[in-house]
Design an enzyme around this catalytic site. Structure first.
Site, PDB file in Angstrom:
ATOM      1  N   TYR A  84       2.531  28.762  23.330  1.00  0.00           N
ATOM      2  CA  TYR A  84       3.298  29.821  22.538  1.00  0.00           C
ATOM      3  C   TYR A  84       4.669  29.268  22.245  1.00  0.00           C
ATOM      4  O   TYR A  84       5.211  29.262  21.115  1.00  0.00           O
ATOM      5  CB  TYR A  84       3.419  31.234  23.278  1.00  0.00           C
ATOM      6  CG  TYR A  84       2.099  31.589  23.284  1.00  0.00           C
ATOM      7  CD1 TYR A  84       1.407  32.227  22.192  1.00  0.00           C
ATOM      8  CD2 TYR A  84       1.496  31.429  24.676  1.00  0.00           C
ATOM      9  CE1 TYR A  84       0.057  32.975  22.539  1.00  0.00           C
ATOM     10  CE2 TYR A  84       0.189  32.096  24.651  1.00  0.00           C
ATOM     11  CZ  TYR A  84      -0.694  32.594  23.771  1.00  0.00           C
ATOM     12  OH  TYR A  84      -1.832  33.309  23.833  1.00  0.00           O
ATOM     13  N   ASN A 103      -4.529  36.955  14.060  1.00  0.00           N
ATOM     14  CA  ASN A 103      -5.002  36.007  13.168  1.00  0.00           C
ATOM     15  C   ASN A 103      -6.407  36.725  12.384  1.00  0.00           C
ATOM     16  O   ASN A 103      -7.319  36.851  12.971  1.00  0.00           O
ATOM     17  CB  ASN A 103      -5.572  34.698  14.018  1.00  0.00           C
ATOM     18  CG  ASN A 103      -5.825  33.945  13.554  1.00  0.00           C
ATOM     19  OD1 ASN A 103      -6.146  33.587  12.112  1.00  0.00           O
ATOM     20  ND2 ASN A 103      -6.156  32.750  14.257  1.00  0.00           N
ATOM     21  N   CYS A 118      -6.349  29.659  16.935  1.00  0.00           N
ATOM     22  CA  CYS A 118      -5.184  30.470  17.982  1.00  0.00           C
ATOM     23  C   CYS A 118      -5.787  30.379  19.515  1.00  0.00           C
ATOM     24  O   CYS A 118      -4.988  30.394  20.344  1.00  0.00           O
ATOM     25  CB  CYS A 118      -5.445  31.723  17.410  1.00  0.00           C
ATOM     26  SG  CYS A 118      -6.818  32.853  17.343  1.00  0.00           S
ATOM     27  N   HIS A 119      -7.247  29.912  19.412  1.00  0.00           N
ATOM     28  CA  HIS A 119      -7.647  29.570  20.889  1.00  0.00           C
ATOM     29  C   HIS A 119      -7.070  28.465  21.504  1.00  0.00           C
ATOM     30  O   HIS A 119      -7.001  28.300  22.822  1.00  0.00           O
ATOM     31  CB  HIS A 119      -9.237  29.652  21.088  1.00  0.00           C
ATOM     32  CG  HIS A 119      -9.514  28.303  20.174  1.00  0.00           C
ATOM     33  ND1 HIS A 119      -9.907  28.395  18.784  1.00  0.00           N
ATOM     34  CD2 HIS A 119     -10.103  26.872  20.832  1.00  0.00           C
ATOM     35  CE1 HIS A 119     -10.275  27.053  18.684  1.00  0.00           C
ATOM     36  NE2 HIS A 119     -10.429  26.321  19.430  1.00  0.00           N
ATOM     37  N   GLU A 141     -14.530  21.870  23.320  1.00  0.00           N
ATOM     38  CA  GLU A 141     -13.824  20.996  22.658  1.00  0.00           C
ATOM     39  C   GLU A 141     -13.205  19.986  23.713  1.00  0.00           C
ATOM     40  O   GLU A 141     -12.499  19.099  23.052  1.00  0.00           O
ATOM     41  CB  GLU A 141     -12.573  21.747  21.895  1.00  0.00           C
ATOM     42  CG  GLU A 141     -13.020  22.666  20.871  1.00  0.00           C
ATOM     43  CD  GLU A 141     -11.763  23.348  20.194  1.00  0.00           C
ATOM     44  OE1 GLU A 141     -10.523  22.941  20.420  1.00  0.00           O
ATOM     45  OE2 GLU A 141     -11.936  23.919  19.240  1.00  0.00           O
TER      46      GLU A 141
END
Length: 99
Positions: free
Chosen positions: A22, A45, A53-54, A80
């Site tokens: 952040y 979002n 945003c994850h 990912e």
């Protein structure tokens, strides 16, 4: 371009398999100590599939909140290629994307 758009656009630079914090995201758009502001914007979002945003986590490596639940955020990051154990990013320094 408003602040939300700037933050979302900047976040698009973070590739799959990496995360940002952040604070890093706040700094990247010129906000000093803007972590909370970024968190609030991430929570609103409107395009969670498009705007990743994850991929925004706490500077401690903790996953942090997610509108759809922390377990969903964790699963998305693991899918990912981000290594996570006990709710924390492993090898944080090598996983953080620097703008």
């Amino acid at each position: 371009m408003n602040l939300e758009q700037k933050i979302y656009k900047k976040l698009l630079e973070v590739p799959k398999g990496q995360i940002t914090t952040y604070g890093e995201l706040a700094k990247a758009v010129g906000l000093k100590n803007g972590q909370r502001v970024v968190g609030k914007i991430m929570n609103k979002n409107p395009y969670p599939v498009i705007i990743p945003c994850h991929r925004v986590v706490m500077s401690t490596g903790k996953i942090g909140g997610y509108a759809y639940g922390e377990h969903i955020k964790t699963k998305m990051l693991i899918d990912e290629g981000v290594e996570i154990k006990n709710g924390k990013i492993l090898n944080l320094e090598n996983t953080v994307y620097r703008f």
